[in-house]
Design an enzyme around this catalytic site. Structure first.
Site, short mmCIF file in Angstrom:
data_model
loop_
_atom_site.label_atom_id
_atom_site.label_comp_id
_atom_site.label_asym_id
_atom_site.label_seq_id
_atom_site.Cartn_x
_atom_site.Cartn_y
_atom_site.Cartn_z
N CYS A 23 0.83 -1.20 0.00
CA CYS A 23 0.00 0.00 0.00
C CYS A 23 0.87 1.27 0.00
O CYS A 23 1.61 1.51 -0.93
CB CYS A 23 -0.98 -0.05 1.17
SG CYS A 23 -2.41 1.03 1.01
N HIS A 24 0.80 2.08 1.06
CA HIS A 24 1.58 3.31 1.16
C HIS A 24 2.99 3.09 1.75
O HIS A 24 3.78 4.02 1.82
CB HIS A 24 0.84 4.34 2.03
CG HIS A 24 -0.35 4.93 1.36
ND1 HIS A 24 -1.56 4.27 1.28
CD2 HIS A 24 -0.53 6.13 0.73
CE1 HIS A 24 -2.43 5.04 0.64
NE2 HIS A 24 -1.83 6.17 0.30
#
Length: 182
Positions: free
Chosen positions: A106-107
């Site tokens: 994800c991030h």
């Protein structure tokens, strides 16, 4: 083999912590929660507070050589906080310097960017990070899971919670292979 999960005191996406944790455990490895502060961390389900988890080690006391691999769960706030902590960034870079596998979802690649370890690597992430990855010298791809073996270590990345099954399968395969080489 011990596997470090590096998270900030707040902001980790709970499912991106708990599902890889369970996969690592089910594969016979020992997951360990490392954070920038001792005590407990607060996980989130998107923007809502979820469960708390006990920290096994503060990053200031953690040593790369004690772990066979590193997992960086996402959440927006989690990697943003980690990339502002010099000890956390150095811990991440240490896994690359030691040639140990790293998985990020994800991030989480924001922390990889701060550690200056994406240059020349191909990875995926939450789509909003693609420009950051390219600006840091990486190649961004829109794939469920990307295993990049070009470089000093294996880097496994995924885009989002929907990719967790593929992410977990790839990281367990790599960590188990690494464990057999040790």
């Amino acid at each position: 083999m011990q596997v470090a999960f590096l998270v900030a005191p707040e902001g980790v996406e709970q499912v991106e912590l708990t599902e890889p944790w369970q996969a690592v455990q089910d594969a016979g490895h020992e997951p360990r929660l490392v954070s920038t502060k001792s005590g407990q961390i607060q996980a989130f389900n998107h923007l809502d507070k979820a469960d708390t988890f006990d920290v096994d080690s503060a990053v200031a006391d953690a040593r790369v050589e004690d772990y066979g691999g590193l997992i960086l769960p996402g959440g927006v706030a989690n990697p943003d906080f980690l990339r502002m902590d010099a000890k956390a960034v150095a811990f991440v870079k240490g896994f690359f310097d030691a040639g140990k596998p790293v998985a990020a979802i994800c991030h989480a690649p924001w922390t990889l960017i701060e550690a200056d370890v994406v240059r020349g690597r191909t990875l995926t992430s939450w789509p909003s990070l693609q420009t950051d990855i390219r600006n840091a010298g990486g190649v961004w791809v829109d794939e469920q899971v990307k295993v990049c073996t070009g470089g000093s270590n294996t880097l496994i990345t995924s885009r989002k919670p929907d990719d967790l099954k593929a992410f977990n399968g790839a990281l367990v395969k790599e960590f188990t292979a690494q464990d057999h080489q040790s």
